[in-house]
Design a protein around this motif. Structure first.
Motif, mmCIF file in Angstrom:
data_model
loop_
_atom_site.group_PDB
_atom_site.id
_atom_site.type_symbol
_atom_site.label_atom_id
_atom_site.label_comp_id
_atom_site.label_asym_id
_atom_site.label_seq_id
_atom_site.Cartn_x
_atom_site.Cartn_y
_atom_site.Cartn_z
ATOM 1 N N THR A 130 35.702 53.645 -59.262
ATOM 2 C CA THR A 130 35.019 54.728 -58.882
ATOM 3 C C THR A 130 35.646 55.665 -57.760
ATOM 4 N N LEU A 131 36.001 55.202 -56.929
ATOM 5 C CA LEU A 131 36.976 56.100 -56.028
ATOM 6 C C LEU A 131 38.009 56.543 -56.230
ATOM 7 N N ILE A 132 38.744 55.927 -57.350
ATOM 8 C CA ILE A 132 39.880 56.399 -57.747
ATOM 9 C C ILE A 132 39.667 57.499 -58.990
ATOM 10 N N ALA A 133 38.704 57.332 -59.541
ATOM 11 C CA ALA A 133 38.420 58.437 -60.484
ATOM 12 C C ALA A 133 37.670 59.530 -59.818
ATOM 13 N N LEU A 134 37.130 59.510 -58.729
ATOM 14 C CA LEU A 134 36.685 60.634 -58.017
ATOM 15 C C LEU A 134 37.779 61.410 -57.520
ATOM 16 N N VAL A 135 38.728 60.609 -56.891
ATOM 17 C CA VAL A 135 39.918 61.358 -56.344
ATOM 18 C C VAL A 135 40.634 61.993 -57.392
ATOM 19 N N LEU A 184 39.605 63.338 -60.355
ATOM 20 C CA LEU A 184 38.545 64.426 -60.554
ATOM 21 C C LEU A 184 38.758 65.389 -59.489
ATOM 22 N N TYR A 185 38.566 65.231 -58.347
ATOM 23 C CA TYR A 185 38.901 66.212 -57.147
ATOM 24 C C TYR A 185 40.298 66.994 -57.551
ATOM 25 N N GLY A 186 41.271 65.999 -57.568
ATOM 26 C CA GLY A 186 42.635 66.626 -57.809
ATOM 27 C C GLY A 186 42.713 67.463 -59.050
ATOM 28 N N VAL A 187 42.019 67.220 -60.176
ATOM 29 C CA VAL A 187 42.056 68.128 -61.126
ATOM 30 C C VAL A 187 41.400 69.377 -60.810
ATOM 31 N N MET A 188 40.122 69.359 -60.104
ATOM 32 C CA MET A 188 39.470 70.478 -59.936
ATOM 33 C C MET A 188 40.106 71.265 -58.900
ATOM 34 N N ILE A 189 41.008 70.794 -57.964
ATOM 35 C CA ILE A 189 41.782 71.540 -57.291
ATOM 36 C C ILE A 189 42.719 72.429 -57.844
ATOM 37 N N SER A 190 43.234 71.688 -59.001
ATOM 38 C CA SER A 190 44.340 72.302 -59.672
ATOM 39 C C SER A 190 44.024 73.206 -60.466
ATOM 40 N N LEU A 191 42.732 73.643 -61.038
ATOM 41 C CA LEU A 191 42.379 74.481 -62.066
ATOM 42 C C LEU A 191 41.630 75.636 -61.126
ATOM 43 N N PRO A 192 42.136 76.893 -61.586
ATOM 44 C CA PRO A 192 41.640 77.962 -60.636
ATOM 45 C C PRO A 192 40.363 78.220 -61.052
ATOM 46 N N ASP A 193 39.641 78.126 -62.145
ATOM 47 C CA ASP A 193 38.199 78.202 -62.389
ATOM 48 C C ASP A 193 37.620 77.197 -61.207
ATOM 49 N N ALA A 194 37.651 76.063 -61.266
ATOM 50 C CA ALA A 194 37.156 74.988 -60.503
ATOM 51 C C ALA A 194 37.270 75.029 -59.176
ATOM 52 N N ARG A 195 38.262 75.689 -58.587
ATOM 53 C CA ARG A 195 39.039 75.333 -57.175
ATOM 54 C C ARG A 195 37.770 75.758 -56.025
ATOM 55 N N GLU A 196 36.988 76.709 -56.345
ATOM 56 C CA GLU A 196 36.098 77.065 -55.358
ATOM 57 C C GLU A 196 34.950 75.882 -55.262
ATOM 58 N N ASP A 197 34.637 75.128 -56.423
ATOM 59 C CA ASP A 197 33.566 74.253 -56.554
ATOM 60 C C ASP A 197 34.075 72.951 -55.907
ATOM 61 N N ALA A 198 35.329 72.773 -55.768
ATOM 62 C CA ALA A 198 35.654 71.490 -55.431
ATOM 63 C C ALA A 198 35.301 70.994 -54.006
ATOM 64 N N LEU A 213 32.433 72.021 -52.619
ATOM 65 C CA LEU A 213 31.028 71.622 -52.647
ATOM 66 C C LEU A 213 30.633 70.103 -53.087
ATOM 67 N N ALA A 214 31.541 69.863 -54.286
ATOM 68 C CA ALA A 214 31.527 68.609 -54.631
ATOM 69 C C ALA A 214 31.971 67.467 -53.932
ATOM 70 N N LEU A 215 32.902 67.638 -53.228
ATOM 71 C CA LEU A 215 33.464 66.652 -52.359
ATOM 72 C C LEU A 215 32.417 66.435 -51.272
ATOM 73 N N GLY A 216 32.000 67.568 -50.688
ATOM 74 C CA GLY A 216 30.918 67.780 -49.921
ATOM 75 C C GLY A 216 29.765 66.781 -50.187
ATOM 76 N N PHE A 217 29.204 67.076 -51.442
ATOM 77 C CA PHE A 217 27.988 66.140 -51.976
ATOM 78 C C PHE A 217 28.497 64.682 -52.094
ATOM 79 N N THR A 218 29.598 64.522 -52.556
ATOM 80 C CA THR A 218 30.073 63.123 -52.697
ATOM 81 C C THR A 218 29.984 62.400 -51.143
ATOM 82 N N VAL A 219 30.567 62.797 -50.319
ATOM 83 C CA VAL A 219 30.517 62.475 -48.729
ATOM 84 C C VAL A 219 29.222 62.321 -48.408
ATOM 85 N N ALA A 220 28.361 63.259 -48.631
ATOM 86 C CA ALA A 220 26.971 63.279 -48.112
ATOM 87 C C ALA A 220 26.240 61.950 -48.984
ATOM 88 N N THR A 221 26.504 61.961 -49.955
ATOM 89 C CA THR A 221 25.722 60.897 -50.915
ATOM 90 C C THR A 221 26.229 59.433 -50.195
#
Length: 88
Positions: A34-39, A41-55, A57-65
């Motif tokens: 699960t941790l490898i899949a999340l990393v 996912l965040y790598g893909v999110m950072i590389s896509l311009p449309d999803a870059r600003e959501d990364a 927030l998603a990472l913060g939500f994961t860490v908070a959870t």
């Protein structure tokens, strides 16, 4: 459901903690997967311009959870199985 209840009753009668031995067998491998899949996912999110600003927030939500989960886990009392019969 009745089988579980009956098994718990037998466990208590024999002095075992009900539900002991029913843990996740392949642990910790699902956690690592699960941790490898999340990393990834965040790598893909950072590389896509449309999803870059959501990364962030998603990472913060994961860490908070994860932190809330750790906090809840540490507040629970430890489950220790009763001492077994001595073979002395």
């Amino acid at each position: 459901m009745d089988e579980r209840r009956e098994q718990a009753r037998r466990d208590r009668a024999e002095g075992r903690v009900p539900g002991s031995g029913t843990g996740v067998r392949p642990f910790p491998w699902p956690t690592w997967a699960t941790l490898i899949a999340l990393v990834a996912l965040y790598g893909v999110m950072i590389s896509l311009p449309d999803a870059r600003e959501d990364a962030p927030l998603a990472l913060g939500f994961t860490v908070a959870t994860a932190l809330v989960g750790l906090w809840i886990q540490r507040r629970r009392p430890a489950r220790t199985p009763p001492a077994g019969p001595s073979s002395g």
